[in-house]
Design a protein around this motif. Structure first.
Motif, PDB file in Angstrom:
ATOM      1  N   THR A   2       0.815  -1.199   0.000  1.00  0.00           N
ATOM      2  CA  THR A   2       0.000   0.000   0.000  1.00  0.00           C
ATOM      3  C   THR A   2       0.858   1.262   0.000  1.00  0.00           C
ATOM      4  N   PHE A   4       0.561   5.357   0.307  1.00  0.00           N
ATOM      5  CA  PHE A   4      -0.445   6.138   1.024  1.00  0.00           C
ATOM      6  C   PHE A   4       0.016   7.575   1.251  1.00  0.00           C
ATOM      7  N   GLN A 112       7.163   0.913  -1.349  1.00  0.00           N
ATOM      8  CA  GLN A 112       6.171   1.683  -0.621  1.00  0.00           C
ATOM      9  C   GLN A 112       6.518   3.170  -0.686  1.00  0.00           C
ATOM     10  N   TRP A 141      -5.105   6.578  -3.564  1.00  0.00           N
ATOM     11  CA  TRP A 141      -4.324   6.067  -2.436  1.00  0.00           C
ATOM     12  C   TRP A 141      -5.019   6.411  -1.122  1.00  0.00           C
ATOM     13  N   LYS A 172      -6.782   5.100   6.523  1.00  0.00           N
ATOM     14  CA  LYS A 172      -6.151   3.907   7.092  1.00  0.00           C
ATOM     15  C   LYS A 172      -5.976   4.011   8.601  1.00  0.00           C
TER      16      LYS A 172
END
Length: 233
Positions: A2, A4, A112, A141, A172
């Motif tokens: 992920t 982000f 990442q 994202w 998140k």
């Protein structure tokens, strides 16, 4: 893996400080090839007589792996102001399509990417009034929301949280910054977690203690927080 965004409820909530902590934690946890990207930064500073920018300087200073300097930023402007104004003062234009292309290109070379926003969600980036939240939404994202723990944080946090979920942007988790362990702060954190849980499951979070300065960064561990466990599982 992920990629982000790290976004703040306002300017000066400690986004860069928390972004650096997140970067170091993720680099350490899985020995990942993690980089940080700051699409737009404003406010040139001088360190030992050399022109620099606080955000990217912090990344380089505290990263646990060497960083490619040209991958850290797209737009830098001298004036400490909203990006649209800082760009205008230098007769420049922030191209949001270019930012999207850069994000996609970075994903081909890094496991990442932590993308740090500028100011709050509705800070304008150009004269067309494209805002940070528009760029976040276009990227698809998710977001980690950085907020403070003191007076006023419930309102600021919930306004930002509601804006994100109204755009279909996944949150998140939350990083609560500058924590001093007083009754009001503890209640603020508990209340925010209860209020956000009305809209989604209880959010993972990390609490970042208030420290005297940046030198304390290597002493802070977020590894046992529910947020880091979520980001590394």
């Amino acid at each position: 893996m992920t990629h982000f965004w790290m976004v703040g409820t306002d300017t000066d909530v400690g986004k860069t400080f928390c972004t650096v902590l997140m970067m170091r934690t993720l680099q350490l946890q899985k020995q990942r090839k993690v980089t940080v990207f700051k699409p737009v930064q404003t406010g040139q500073i001088y360190v030992n007589g050399e022109a620099s920018y606080y955000d990217t300087s912090m990344y380089k200073r505290f990263s646990l792996i060497p960083l490619e300097l040209h991958d850290l930023n797209s737009y830098s402007f001298k004036t400490p102001a909203s990006p649209h104004l800082a760009a205008r003062l230098e007769n420049a234009h922030i191209d949001c399509q270019k930012l999207q292309h850069t994000l996609q290109e970075l994903t081909t070379r890094y496991e990442q990417i932590i993308c740090e926003g500028a100011g709050g969600l509705f800070v304008p980036l150009n004269e067309q009034l494209d805002c940070l939240i528009d760029v976040i939404q276009a990227s698809s994202w998710p977001v980690v929301l950085v907020t403070k723990t003191g007076l006023g944080t419930i309102n600021h946090t919930m306004l930002s949280f509601e804006a994100l979920i109204s755009r279909g942007i996944q949150v998140k988790g939350i990083m609560f910054n500058s924590y001093t362990d007083c009754e009001m702060e503890n209640d603020n954190i508990a209340t925010i977690l209860r209020m956000t849980a009305i809209h989604t499951k209880e959010l993972p979070y990390a609490i970042v203690p208030k420290v005297a300065g940046e030198e304390a960064i290597p002493t802070i561990s977020l590894a046992e927080s529910s947020l880091i466990k979520e980001m590394t599982r």
